[in-house]
Design a protein around this motif. Structure first.
Motif, PDB file in Angstrom:
ATOM      1  N   GLY A  34      13.569 118.202 137.806  1.00 32.72           N
ATOM      2  CA  GLY A  34      13.302 116.636 137.531  1.00 32.72           C
ATOM      3  C   GLY A  34      13.296 116.259 138.999  1.00 32.72           C
ATOM      4  N   ALA A  35      14.295 116.392 139.831  1.00 30.20           N
ATOM      5  CA  ALA A  35      14.490 115.848 140.928  1.00 30.20           C
ATOM      6  C   ALA A  35      13.398 116.086 141.757  1.00 30.20           C
ATOM      7  N   VAL A  36      12.913 117.532 141.900  1.00 30.19           N
ATOM      8  CA  VAL A  36      11.579 117.639 142.772  1.00 30.19           C
ATOM      9  C   VAL A  36      10.317 116.958 142.227  1.00 30.19           C
ATOM     10  N   SER A  37      10.274 116.818 141.037  1.00 28.07           N
ATOM     11  CA  SER A  37       9.137 116.044 140.193  1.00 28.07           C
ATOM     12  C   SER A  37       9.242 114.414 140.881  1.00 28.07           C
ATOM     13  N   GLN A  38      10.442 114.047 140.621  1.00 31.80           N
ATOM     14  CA  GLN A  38      10.645 112.619 141.092  1.00 31.80           C
ATOM     15  C   GLN A  38      10.510 112.420 142.620  1.00 31.80           C
ATOM     16  N   HIS A  39      10.844 113.342 143.391  1.00 36.50           N
ATOM     17  CA  HIS A  39      10.422 113.280 144.924  1.00 36.50           C
ATOM     18  C   HIS A  39       8.867 112.917 144.958  1.00 36.50           C
ATOM     19  N   VAL A  40       8.026 114.149 144.331  1.00 34.41           N
ATOM     20  CA  VAL A  40       6.451 113.741 144.357  1.00 34.41           C
ATOM     21  C   VAL A  40       6.159 112.673 143.960  1.00 34.41           C
ATOM     22  N   ARG A  41       6.583 112.107 142.818  1.00 34.03           N
ATOM     23  CA  ARG A  41       6.331 110.716 142.381  1.00 34.03           C
ATOM     24  C   ARG A  41       6.535 109.578 143.297  1.00 34.03           C
ATOM     25  N   ARG A  42       7.544 109.672 144.047  1.00 30.41           N
ATOM     26  CA  ARG A  42       7.826 108.662 145.157  1.00 30.41           C
ATOM     27  C   ARG A  42       6.924 108.824 146.144  1.00 30.41           C
ATOM     28  N   LEU A  43       6.445 110.007 146.719  1.00 29.95           N
ATOM     29  CA  LEU A  43       5.563 110.157 147.655  1.00 29.95           C
ATOM     30  C   LEU A  43       4.163 109.413 147.016  1.00 29.95           C
ATOM     31  N   GLU A  44       3.677 109.662 145.752  1.00 32.34           N
ATOM     32  CA  GLU A  44       2.585 109.098 145.037  1.00 32.34           C
ATOM     33  C   GLU A  44       2.662 107.675 145.127  1.00 32.34           C
ATOM     34  N   GLU A  45       3.931 107.327 144.713  1.00 29.06           N
ATOM     35  CA  GLU A  45       3.918 105.371 144.938  1.00 29.06           C
ATOM     36  C   GLU A  45       4.097 105.020 145.997  1.00 29.06           C
ATOM     37  N   ALA A  46       4.422 105.886 147.224  1.00 32.63           N
ATOM     38  CA  ALA A  46       4.413 105.168 148.542  1.00 32.63           C
ATOM     39  C   ALA A  46       2.971 105.042 149.029  1.00 32.63           C
ATOM     40  N   GLY A  48       0.033 105.277 147.272  1.00 33.26           N
ATOM     41  CA  GLY A  48      -0.840 104.695 146.064  1.00 33.26           C
ATOM     42  C   GLY A  48      -2.024 105.954 145.745  1.00 33.26           C
ATOM     43  N   ARG A  49      -1.485 107.138 145.889  1.00 31.26           N
ATOM     44  CA  ARG A  49      -2.537 108.215 145.452  1.00 31.26           C
ATOM     45  C   ARG A  49      -1.740 109.325 144.415  1.00 31.26           C
ATOM     46  N   THR A  50      -2.670 109.748 143.571  1.00 30.89           N
ATOM     47  CA  THR A  50      -2.181 111.030 142.917  1.00 30.89           C
ATOM     48  C   THR A  50      -2.407 112.094 143.842  1.00 30.89           C
ATOM     49  N   LEU A  51      -1.289 113.058 143.868  1.00 31.58           N
ATOM     50  CA  LEU A  51      -1.226 113.983 144.817  1.00 31.58           C
ATOM     51  C   LEU A  51      -1.180 115.297 144.115  1.00 31.58           C
ATOM     52  N   VAL A  52      -0.696 115.358 142.791  1.00 30.39           N
ATOM     53  CA  VAL A  52      -0.565 116.516 142.050  1.00 30.39           C
ATOM     54  C   VAL A  52      -0.963 116.227 140.666  1.00 30.39           C
ATOM     55  N   GLU A  53      -1.673 117.115 140.050  1.00 30.09           N
ATOM     56  CA  GLU A  53      -2.123 116.712 138.377  1.00 30.09           C
ATOM     57  C   GLU A  53      -2.178 117.902 137.789  1.00 30.09           C
ATOM     58  N   ARG A  54      -2.022 117.699 136.564  1.00 31.60           N
ATOM     59  CA  ARG A  54      -1.931 119.002 135.413  1.00 31.60           C
ATOM     60  C   ARG A  54      -3.027 119.964 135.428  1.00 31.60           C
ATOM     61  N   GLN A  55      -2.805 120.953 135.006  1.00 31.71           N
ATOM     62  CA  GLN A  55      -3.949 121.987 135.029  1.00 31.71           C
ATOM     63  C   GLN A  55      -3.543 122.994 134.169  1.00 31.71           C
ATOM     64  N   GLY A  56      -3.870 122.801 132.813  1.00 34.16           N
ATOM     65  CA  GLY A  56      -3.330 123.878 131.948  1.00 34.16           C
ATOM     66  C   GLY A  56      -1.899 123.659 131.849  1.00 34.16           C
ATOM     67  N   ARG A  57      -1.045 124.609 131.906  1.00 32.15           N
ATOM     68  CA  ARG A  57       0.333 124.503 131.777  1.00 32.15           C
ATOM     69  C   ARG A  57       1.061 124.483 133.128  1.00 32.15           C
ATOM     70  N   GLY A  58       0.191 124.532 134.119  1.00 31.80           N
ATOM     71  CA  GLY A  58       0.743 124.113 135.393  1.00 31.80           C
ATOM     72  C   GLY A  58       0.301 122.941 136.086  1.00 31.80           C
ATOM     73  N   SER A  59       0.081 122.936 137.549  1.00 33.96           N
ATOM     74  CA  SER A  59      -0.426 122.054 138.180  1.00 33.96           C
ATOM     75  C   SER A  59      -1.073 122.378 139.550  1.00 33.96           C
ATOM     76  N   ARG A  60      -2.034 121.269 139.949  1.00 35.40           N
ATOM     77  CA  ARG A  60      -2.608 121.670 141.113  1.00 35.40           C
ATOM     78  C   ARG A  60      -2.593 120.538 142.037  1.00 35.40           C
ATOM     79  N   PHE A  61      -2.693 120.867 143.367  1.00 31.10           N
ATOM     80  CA  PHE A  61      -2.776 119.369 144.392  1.00 31.10           C
ATOM     81  C   PHE A  61      -4.190 118.913 144.091  1.00 31.10           C
ATOM     82  N   THR A  62      -4.317 117.615 144.448  1.00 32.31           N
ATOM     83  CA  THR A  62      -5.469 116.706 144.433  1.00 32.31           C
ATOM     84  C   THR A  62      -5.876 117.061 145.859  1.00 32.31           C
ATOM     85  N   ALA A  63      -7.234 116.598 146.178  1.00 27.93           N
ATOM     86  CA  ALA A  63      -7.537 116.396 147.495  1.00 27.93           C
ATOM     87  C   ALA A  63      -6.554 115.733 148.516  1.00 27.93           C
ATOM     88  N   ASP A  64      -6.058 114.529 147.840  1.00 30.23           N
ATOM     89  CA  ASP A  64      -5.232 113.796 148.758  1.00 30.23           C
ATOM     90  C   ASP A  64      -4.010 114.559 148.684  1.00 30.23           C
TER      91      ASP A  64
END
Length: 291
Positions: A34-46, A48-64
Motif C-alpha cells: 500500500g505504501a508503494v502504491s501511494q508513492h506512485v499515486r503521489r507522483l501521478e498527482e504531481a 498530472g499523468r497516469t504512470l501505471v495502469e492495470r493489465q489483467g491481474r498485474g500492471s504495466r507502465f504507460t508511455a508517460d
C-alpha cells in the motif's frame, strides 16, 4: 502551488520497474504494498499523468511512466552521487514497526517525514501484529514500535489517539432484540477486539465473536462476506465493499504510543516521535489500527 518529485517516491517507482511489480518492490524496500502504491499515486498527482495502469491481474507502465522512469533513474543517480561526493553514506537504518491499518494511511507520510528529519538514515518498516512488534522491540530487531495503549513499555510516549468506526457489509442488518450481534475480530490479544467487546457490553448490546482472523485482510473479507460487524480505523475512508454503521454504540478512541527499543539514541527516538506527533496533528483524523 509548487510541485516536487520526492526522492522517496521516485525510489519506490524505480523499484516497481526493477523488481517487476508492486509487491516485490514493497518487499525490496521493506515497505507495505500500500505504501508503494501511494508513492506512485503521489507522483501521478504531481505530474498530472497516469504512470501505471492495470493489465489483467498485474500492471504495466504507460508511455508517460516509461518516460518518467528514465528521468527517475538519472535523478536518483545524481542524488546518490552527490551524497557520496560529500562523504555522506546512509550508514544507519531506522526500523519502524507498525500495524496493518497504518500501512496505507500513515506510513507513506511518515516515511517522507522521517526521511526529511533523518536524511542520512535509511528508513525501513516492519508490518506486524502488536504482540510480534513488542517481541521484536524487546529483541532489538526494530527501533521504534507504534502501539495501541495502554503500553507495557516504560519508555513509550503518547503521540495521539485513534478514532474507531464500526463497519459492516451493505446488506447487513442488526439481529432481533435480545439476539447477539456477530463480531468479526482480530485474534486475541488485540486492543481493538477488547474495545469492541467492552463498548457493546457497556451499552447492553449482546455480542459474540463469530469470526476471528490474524490479519486485517481477513477481518475485512469476513465483514464483507456478511459474517458480522468489525471495529476498524480507516481515516474516515471505508474499506472497499464496506459501509460505516452509525447505529452502533460509539467506541472511544484508542491511545497511540511510540515505544523505542532500549539503547536507541535519544536524537533518533525524539526525532521520530516528534515527526509522528506533527503528522498526526496535521491529519484530519487520528490514525492507526489493530494491536
Amino acid at each position: 502551488m509548487a510541485r516536487n518529485l520526492d526522492i522517496v517516491t521516485l525510489r519506490s517507482f524505480v523499484a516497481v520497474a526493477d523488481c517487476g511489480g508492486f509487491q516485490r518492490a514493497a518487499t525490496s524496500l521493506h515497505l507495505s504494498q500500500g505504501a508503494v502504491s501511494q508513492h506512485v499515486r503521489r507522483l501521478e498527482e504531481a505530474l498530472g499523468r497516469t504512470l501505471v495502469e492495470r493489465q489483467g491481474r498485474g500492471s504495466r507502465f504507460t508511455a508517460d511512466g516509461e518516460a518518467l522512469l528514465t528521468h527517475a533513474r538519472r535523478i536518483l543517480g545524481v542524488h546518490d552521487e552527490t551524497l557520496r561526493d560529500f562523504g555522506v553514506e546512509p550508514g544507519q537504518t531506522l526500523v519502524i514497526g507498525s500495524t496493518e491499518h497504518a500501512a496505507a494511511q500513515l506510513l507513506p507520510d511518515l516515511a517522507a517525514a522521517l526521511s526529511a528529519t533523518f536524511p542520512h538514515c535509511r528508513i525501513r518498516f516492519r508490518i506486524d501484529r502488536g504482540t510480534q512488534l513488542r517481541s521484536r522491540l524487546t529483541e532489538g530487531r526494530i527501533d521504534l514500535a507504534l502501539l495501541l495503549g495502554p503500553p507495557d513499555e516504560p519508555d513509550a510516549r503518547a503521540v495521539g489517539e485513534l478514532d474507531l468506526t464500526w463497519y459492516a457489509a451493505p446488506g447487513w442488518t442488526r439481529p432481533a432484540r435480545g439476539q447477539p450481534i456477530s463480531l468479526v475480530a482480530f485474534d486475541a490479544p488485540c486492543a481493538l477486539r477488547t474495545r469492541a467487546l467492552e463498548t457493546l457490553a457497556a451499552h447492553g448490546v449482546p455480542a459474540e465473536v463469530g469470526c476471528e482472523a490474524p490479519h486485517l485482510a481477513g477481518v475485512q473479507a469476513a465483514v464483507r462476506a456478511g459474517l458480522g460487524i468489525g471495529l476498524m480505523a480507516t481515516l474516515g475512508k471505508p474499506p472497499e465493499g464496506l459501509v460505516a454503521r452509525q447505529d452502533l454504540p460509539f467506541a472511544r478512541p484508542l491511545a497511540l504510543f511510540a515505544a523505542p527499543r532500549r539503547g536507541l539514541p535519544a536524537d533518533l527516538a525524539d526525532g521520530a516521535t516528534a515527526s509522528l506527533i506533527r503528522l498526526l496533528e496535521t491529519s484530519a483524523t487520528p490514525l492507526l489500527g489493530a494491536a
